[in-house]
Write an enzyme that holds these catalytic residues in place. Structure first.
Site, short mmCIF file in Angstrom:
data_model
loop_
_atom_site.label_atom_id
_atom_site.label_comp_id
_atom_site.label_asym_id
_atom_site.label_seq_id
_atom_site.Cartn_x
_atom_site.Cartn_y
_atom_site.Cartn_z
N THR A 7 7.51 6.40 -2.01
CA THR A 7 6.31 5.99 -3.16
C THR A 7 5.86 7.49 -3.72
O THR A 7 5.01 7.66 -4.11
CB THR A 7 5.66 5.53 -2.50
N GLN A 50 1.39 -0.13 2.53
CA GLN A 50 0.38 -0.76 2.19
C GLN A 50 0.43 -2.58 1.97
O GLN A 50 0.24 -3.28 3.21
CB GLN A 50 -0.03 -0.34 1.14
N TRP A 75 0.19 0.04 -9.63
CA TRP A 75 -1.37 0.42 -9.16
C TRP A 75 -2.05 -0.07 -7.89
O TRP A 75 -3.00 -0.22 -7.73
CB TRP A 75 -1.98 0.70 -10.17
N TYR A 108 11.19 8.67 -9.86
CA TYR A 108 10.78 7.67 -9.12
C TYR A 108 11.06 6.23 -10.12
O TYR A 108 11.76 5.08 -9.47
CB TYR A 108 9.28 7.35 -8.76
N LEU A 157 15.95 2.85 5.72
CA LEU A 157 16.48 2.44 4.72
C LEU A 157 17.07 4.00 4.90
O LEU A 157 17.48 3.73 3.37
CB LEU A 157 15.17 1.66 3.75
#
Length: 299
Positions: A67, A17, A155, A130, A42
């Site tokens: 994520t 995104q 968010w 995370y 990565l």
């Protein structure tokens, strides 16, 4: 650190995104080489070093991340490889080249306690894998000690990829009623907001010309970067449907987090203060509702 001409900006995670928006917002600030996971994985330190050394960038911008918050609870090694170890490698390679690094982190480095927005000086205490992996990434970059900016955001949503906005629109078209958590507070942040504010900050560094390295010395560190204002996930959902133009909008029922257990603990307070960002760079984050309205207008 000497600014090269023409400038090369290595951008990771262009399939995500924020990476997708950065690929557009960074235009004009240098020669942007935008790589997705197929060209820069990565999870592979050797590939990271090889690609960076081949491209010889003046700047590395790293929005790429693992994520999948809930999946990270059982896939810890993969989360730490991408979120913790890779940023350290990028920082090492940037320092070796005399380049700078911009990296993105998260509100999940905090434990979610308190009733006011977190500042950069507040104590960190991540409550899930995370968050721990992202904090380790921050620490790895700081340990290298090169020129860097770390932007913590929260968010994040947009019209691409997997995110709350797209999930609500999909479920809202399928169901008459949705149950959404009301006791977690944060600032819904459009991925384009992150990219545009980042570009505004970077433009200041580019504008310094020969004083490029002096600028990084003066401004390096951690900054919070998210939309202004705050709401709950329930409030975010209601705003999405209010602005959606849907003829038959679903009812949005407010529920407690305890009614919707997840593998990873979510912070109750995800609010971040942008005061340092504004003070240092003069940029003002838009209100989350204003940004959402712009995003929805593009559907």
């Amino acid at each position: 650190m000497t600014m090269r001409e023409p400038r090369t900006i290595l951008l990771t995670g262009v399939g995500g995104q924020v990476g997708f928006e950065l690929m557009r917002s960074l235009q004009g600030l240098g020669n942007v080489v935008a790589l997705d996971r197929s060209r820069l994985d990565l999870s592979d330190p050797d590939q990271i070093r090889r690609v960076v050394r081949e491209l010889q960038p003046s700047l590395i911008v790293n929005p790429a991340a693992y994520t999948a918050v809930d999946q990270a609870e059982s896939d810890t090694a993969a989360a730490f490889q991408v979120n913790a170890h890779a940023p350290g490698v990028l920082a090492e390679e940037a320092k070796r080249l005399g380049a700078a690094l911009i990296h993105y982190s998260t509100d999940y480095v905090f434990d979610g306690s308190g009733t006011v927005p977190y500042t950069e000086n507040d104590a960190v205490a991540p409550q899930n894998v995370y968050g721990k992996s992202k904090l380790a990434g921050e620490q790895a970059i700081q340990a290298v000690g090169g020129a860097h900016l770390i932007f913590r955001t929260s968010w994040v949503y947009g019209l691409r990829g997997k995110n709350f906005l797209k999930t609500m629109l999909r479920l809202g078209a399928e169901r008459d009623e949705l149950c959404v958590v009301m006791d977690q507070l944060g600032a819904p942040t459009w991925s384009r907001t992150v990219a545009v504010l980042s570009a505004h900050v970077l433009a200041q560094a580019v504008g310094r010309g020969a004083a490029w390295d002096e600028w990084w010395h003066e401004h390096h560190g951690i900054y919070h970067l998210n939309a202004s204002g705050s709401t709950s996930w329930h409030g975010f959902a209601e705003a999405i449907f209010e602005m959606s133009g849907m003829t038959n909008r679903p009812r949005v029922k407010a529920i407690a987090s305890a009614s919707y257990p997840t593998p990873a603990v979510r912070p109750a307070n995800s609010r971040l203060s942008n005061a340092r960002l504004t003070s240092q760079f003069g940029v003002q984050a838009p209100d989350w509702r204003d940004a959402l309205r712009l995003c929805m207008a593009e559907r």
